[in-house]
Design a protein around this motif. Structure first.
Motif, PDB file in Angstrom:
ATOM      1  N   LYS A  20     -67.227 -14.187 -38.282  1.00  0.00           N
ATOM      2  CA  LYS A  20     -68.111 -13.998 -37.858  1.00  0.00           C
ATOM      3  C   LYS A  20     -68.437 -12.367 -37.452  1.00  0.00           C
ATOM      4  N   VAL A  21     -66.757 -11.823 -37.048  1.00  0.00           N
ATOM      5  CA  VAL A  21     -66.884 -10.168 -37.147  1.00  0.00           C
ATOM      6  C   VAL A  21     -67.112 -10.338 -38.771  1.00  0.00           C
ATOM      7  N   VAL A  22     -66.470 -10.629 -39.928  1.00  0.00           N
ATOM      8  CA  VAL A  22     -66.720 -10.326 -41.493  1.00  0.00           C
ATOM      9  C   VAL A  22     -68.018 -10.147 -41.516  1.00  0.00           C
ATOM     10  N   GLU A  64     -68.619  -7.488 -53.161  1.00  0.00           N
ATOM     11  CA  GLU A  64     -68.519  -6.173 -53.695  1.00  0.00           C
ATOM     12  C   GLU A  64     -69.266  -5.726 -54.728  1.00  0.00           C
ATOM     13  N   GLY A  65     -69.607  -4.842 -54.417  1.00  0.00           N
ATOM     14  CA  GLY A  65     -70.514  -3.771 -55.627  1.00  0.00           C
ATOM     15  C   GLY A  65     -71.594  -3.336 -54.255  1.00  0.00           C
ATOM     16  N   GLU A  75     -64.076  -3.735 -51.561  1.00  0.00           N
ATOM     17  CA  GLU A  75     -63.119  -5.491 -51.103  1.00  0.00           C
ATOM     18  C   GLU A  75     -63.537  -5.935 -50.306  1.00  0.00           C
ATOM     19  N   LEU A  76     -63.652  -7.537 -50.487  1.00  0.00           N
ATOM     20  CA  LEU A  76     -64.417  -8.589 -49.369  1.00  0.00           C
ATOM     21  C   LEU A  76     -63.790  -9.951 -49.192  1.00  0.00           C
ATOM     22  N   THR A  77     -62.678  -9.857 -48.488  1.00  0.00           N
ATOM     23  CA  THR A  77     -61.626 -11.477 -48.269  1.00  0.00           C
ATOM     24  C   THR A  77     -62.740 -11.329 -46.551  1.00  0.00           C
ATOM     25  N   ASP A  78     -61.812 -13.346 -46.231  1.00  0.00           N
ATOM     26  CA  ASP A  78     -61.627 -13.228 -45.267  1.00  0.00           C
ATOM     27  C   ASP A  78     -61.473 -12.999 -44.419  1.00  0.00           C
ATOM     28  N   SER A  79     -60.721 -11.707 -44.261  1.00  0.00           N
ATOM     29  CA  SER A  79     -59.685 -11.273 -43.376  1.00  0.00           C
ATOM     30  C   SER A  79     -60.157  -9.238 -43.621  1.00  0.00           C
ATOM     31  N   THR A 120     -59.495  -4.570 -41.337  1.00  0.00           N
ATOM     32  CA  THR A 120     -58.581  -5.974 -40.610  1.00  0.00           C
ATOM     33  C   THR A 120     -59.432  -6.397 -40.210  1.00  0.00           C
ATOM     34  N   VAL A 121     -59.556  -8.150 -40.332  1.00  0.00           N
ATOM     35  CA  VAL A 121     -59.566  -9.014 -38.708  1.00  0.00           C
ATOM     36  C   VAL A 121     -59.148 -10.109 -39.314  1.00  0.00           C
ATOM     37  N   VAL A 122     -58.014 -10.590 -38.185  1.00  0.00           N
ATOM     38  CA  VAL A 122     -57.555 -11.819 -38.525  1.00  0.00           C
ATOM     39  C   VAL A 122     -57.247 -12.613 -37.064  1.00  0.00           C
ATOM     40  N   PRO A 123     -57.081 -13.776 -37.116  1.00  0.00           N
ATOM     41  CA  PRO A 123     -57.676 -14.392 -35.817  1.00  0.00           C
ATOM     42  C   PRO A 123     -56.309 -14.133 -34.754  1.00  0.00           C
ATOM     43  N   ASP A 124     -56.900 -14.446 -33.392  1.00  0.00           N
ATOM     44  CA  ASP A 124     -56.734 -14.114 -32.325  1.00  0.00           C
ATOM     45  C   ASP A 124     -56.166 -15.206 -31.244  1.00  0.00           C
ATOM     46  N   GLY A 125     -55.927 -16.318 -31.574  1.00  0.00           N
ATOM     47  CA  GLY A 125     -56.325 -17.396 -30.691  1.00  0.00           C
ATOM     48  C   GLY A 125     -57.891 -17.330 -31.074  1.00  0.00           C
ATOM     49  N   PRO A 126     -58.901 -18.470 -30.015  1.00  0.00           N
ATOM     50  CA  PRO A 126     -60.023 -18.529 -30.329  1.00  0.00           C
ATOM     51  C   PRO A 126     -60.801 -17.129 -30.942  1.00  0.00           C
TER      52      PRO A 126
END
Length: 135
Positions: A7-9, A38-39, A61-65, A83-89
């Motif tokens: 949702k954040v990405v 990208e682009g 650059e666009l990935t899941d994280s 960068t966005v990574v999981p942190d609990g829920p």
């Protein structure tokens, strides 16, 4: 922060939303059309400590994280890495802005580095506040 990484990405990949989470951004308008991929590019007008700057940002650059936006104008290049990574829920976000002055403006690199480090901290705080409202 509470929203999950996807949702954040999804929210952050539209750089026009910088108007909400970047205190220095006055306007940020998508240029061109098509998918937010990208682009994709935006025209950004910011006011940083009383100085107005206009840059063209491209989603490089666009990935899941990870998202990398590169903003350029004749006197500077800004590389914004999120960068966005999981942190609990929810999610943990890291925001890094690297600014390189070009041409004669290179003399300002040490000063601008300090300014952008302060600005990146302010942006990250504002971004977390805005993202927590996505739920």
């Amino acid at each position: 922060m509470s929203p999950p990484p996807a949702k954040v990405v999804d929210y952050l990949k539209d750089f026009a939303n910088a108007e909400d989470w970047d205190p220095g951004t006055q306007t940020c308008t998508r240029t061109g059309g098509g998918a937010l991929a990208e682009g994709a590019s935006w025209h950004n007008v910011s006011n940083i400590f009383g100085v107005t700057a206009e840059l063209t940002y491209v989603l490089c650059e666009l990935t899941d994280s990870k998202l990398v936006f590169v903003g350029t104008n004749k006197s500077s290049t800004s590389i914004d890495t999120i960068t966005v990574v999981p942190d609990g829920p929810g999610s943990k976000l890291t925001y890094r802005a690297d600014l390189e002055m070009n041409g004669a403006a290179k003399l300002l690199n040490p000063v601008m580095k300090l300014v952008f480090e302060k600005l990146a901290t302010d942006i990250e705080k504002q971004m977390v506040t805005v993202l927590n409202q996505l739920n």
